[in-house]
Scaffold this motif. Structure first.
Motif, mmCIF file in Angstrom:
data_model
loop_
_atom_site.group_PDB
_atom_site.id
_atom_site.type_symbol
_atom_site.label_atom_id
_atom_site.label_comp_id
_atom_site.label_asym_id
_atom_site.label_seq_id
_atom_site.Cartn_x
_atom_site.Cartn_y
_atom_site.Cartn_z
ATOM 1 N N LEU A 186 -3.049 4.096 -1.595
ATOM 2 C CA LEU A 186 -3.119 3.477 -2.925
ATOM 3 C C LEU A 186 -2.586 2.051 -2.824
ATOM 4 N N GLU A 187 -3.500 1.087 -2.748
ATOM 5 C CA GLU A 187 -3.076 -0.302 -2.543
ATOM 6 C C GLU A 187 -2.528 -0.902 -3.832
ATOM 7 N N LYS A 188 -1.314 -1.407 -3.777
ATOM 8 C CA LYS A 188 -0.672 -2.131 -4.885
ATOM 9 C C LYS A 188 -0.877 -1.453 -6.234
ATOM 10 N N THR A 189 -0.262 -0.303 -6.380
ATOM 11 C CA THR A 189 -0.390 0.417 -7.637
ATOM 12 C C THR A 189 0.908 0.287 -8.447
ATOM 13 N N GLU A 223 -7.637 -1.730 3.162
ATOM 14 C CA GLU A 223 -6.740 -0.954 2.303
ATOM 15 C C GLU A 223 -7.481 -0.295 1.137
ATOM 16 N N ARG A 224 -8.385 -1.055 0.504
ATOM 17 C CA ARG A 224 -9.031 -0.544 -0.717
ATOM 18 C C ARG A 224 -10.324 0.203 -0.429
ATOM 19 N N GLU A 225 -10.939 -0.046 0.728
ATOM 20 C CA GLU A 225 -12.233 0.579 1.009
ATOM 21 C C GLU A 225 -12.181 1.505 2.226
ATOM 22 N N SER A 277 -12.168 -4.606 2.422
ATOM 23 C CA SER A 277 -10.716 -4.453 2.422
ATOM 24 C C SER A 277 -10.386 -3.153 3.144
ATOM 25 N N GLY A 289 0.859 -1.178 0.000
ATOM 26 C CA GLY A 289 0.000 0.000 0.000
ATOM 27 C C GLY A 289 0.897 1.230 0.000
#
Ligand code: GDD
Ligand code: MG
Length: 358
Positions: A161-164, A196-198, A194, A147
């Motif tokens: 920004l997770e895994k960009t 990280e994503r949410e 998630s 992240g």
């Protein structure tokens, strides 16, 4: 902040797919690292920081954790377990422990991170900033697998920004957060979330007080074989701190019940588990050997994981491999470069070279 008034929550519900086949039957945080389940090192650090109440957020193979740690009293902890019927994701896993929280502050850990970060330090930042969430951040060379978390000069988190593929900074989420309990309550219950994503992007959008705490001490995510191997070796050598090995670090860490023949070389942070037999002239370099393994004379193994019950034949050479539970590798084989042998597989004596691109 008084650490006794903080709940620790450890996320241990993942499938550990990148460590297959080791994780086919064992959850990633229970794999032996330096002869202890990985999670035990983390729990010992939590204990050393003065936290007593720990909730394990489990899903995959949930029962394995309770069988091993029980109520935590052996470690001087008070451990409770929460089980997800089906995996709820990292945010869902945090929400799911809400009813077990006793205090207004929860320290949440990804259960696969080996770190020397100062736990009191991040608590101090959290209190000082009066944050809703404070996250441990650090700088890495390649942030794409993590992240990515840019902050302003005051430490305020600007984005998550997770895994960009195109990270704007090399500062990443280290997988340890302090949450106000009220923020955990706001995560939707009973569905996959998630964090990280949410959850983090949404908190930022709502203008919540989210701060970073930068700590560049030893840090490694143990999710991939090469990291698992190097992380275990770093614990054995005292490069990565674990209270469980205090005063016992060195080139190798060998369970007292293992049999080590004369002239065996155990180097670079090798660990050898219970009841393992290592015969004459074997050389093990930076290798994690689980319980009940037999390694015949003259074998040489480097940077590998040898799971429980494996048999390695004489003069076989293995480098950078994962050998699954109960596999039997014949004499004079050569296994190289990231090869994974599945549990129970038998490779005959051959002297052949097996590597992924052979
Ligand atoms: N309870 C529960 N339920 N736990 C889960 C679930 C779930 O559904 N899914 C994953 N976990 C646990 C895993 O067991 C692990 O301990 C932790 O959550 C993180 O999952 P990983 O699968 O290891 O995530 P990652 O390594 O790809 O990325 C995470 O960690 C990085 C740092 O190591 C993210 O948080 C990244 O943002 C971060 O940089
Ligand atoms: Mg991970």
């Amino acid at each position: 902040m008084d650490a006794q008034l903080v709940d620790a929550v450890v996320l241990v519900g993942g499938r550990g797919t990148r460590l297959r086949p080791l994780t086919n039957n064992t959850p990633k945080p229970m794999l032996p690292t330096a002869n202890f389940p990985f999670l035990q090192h983390l729990l010992a650090r939590i204990k050393a920081a003065g936290i007593e109440h720990v909730v394990l957020s489990t899903s995959f193979k949930a029962e394995v954790f309770e069988q091993y740690f029980g109520d935590g009293s052996d470690m001087g902890l008070d451990i409770e377990y929460v089980v997800e019927e089906s995996a709820l994701g990292t945010g869902g896993g945090i929400r799911n422990v809400y009813d077990k929280l006793r205090y207004d502050t929860a320290m949440v850990f990804n259960g696969d991170v080996l770190s020397g970060m100062d736990l009191a330090g991040i608590l101090e930042t959290h209190e000082h900033k009066n944050a809703d969430v404070t996250m441990h951040l650090l700088k890495v060379v390649d942030p794409r697998a993590f992240g990515c978390v840019p902050t302003d000069p005051d430490g305020r988190v600007l984005a998550f920004l997770e895994k960009t593929d195109d990270p704007p900074t090399n500062q990443i989420n280290a997988g340890c957060y302090i949450f106000k309990r009220s923020v955990i309550e706001q995560i939707p219950a009973g569905r996959v979330v998630s964090v990280e994503r949410e959850t983090f992007p949404q908190l930022l959008e709502e203008g919540a007080q989210v701060f970073g705490h930068v700590d560049n001490s030893y840090w490694r995510d143990m999710g991939k074989p090469a990291d698992f191997i190097h992380g275990s070796a770093d614990i054995v050598r005292g490069i990565a701190p674990s209270p469980l090995l205090e005063g016992k670090t060195g080139e190798a860490f060998v369970d007292p019940s293992a049999g080590i023949a004369d002239g065996v070389l155990l180097l670079s942070g090798t660990s050898v588990g219970r009841g393992t037999e290592i015969r004459a002239g074997v050389r093990l370099d930076g290798t994690v050997v689980f319980d009940g393994v037999t390694i015949e004379p003259g074998a040489e193994i480097k940077d590998s994981i040898i799971a429980s019950g494996v048999h390695i034949g004489a003069n076989t050479r293995i480098s950078g491999c994962v050998i699954g539970e109960g596999a039997s590798i014949g004499a004079r084989c050569e296994l190289l470069d990231g090869l994974r042998i599945f549990p129970g597989v038998a490779i005959p004596d051959s002297g052949l070279r097996f590597s992924p691109d052979a």
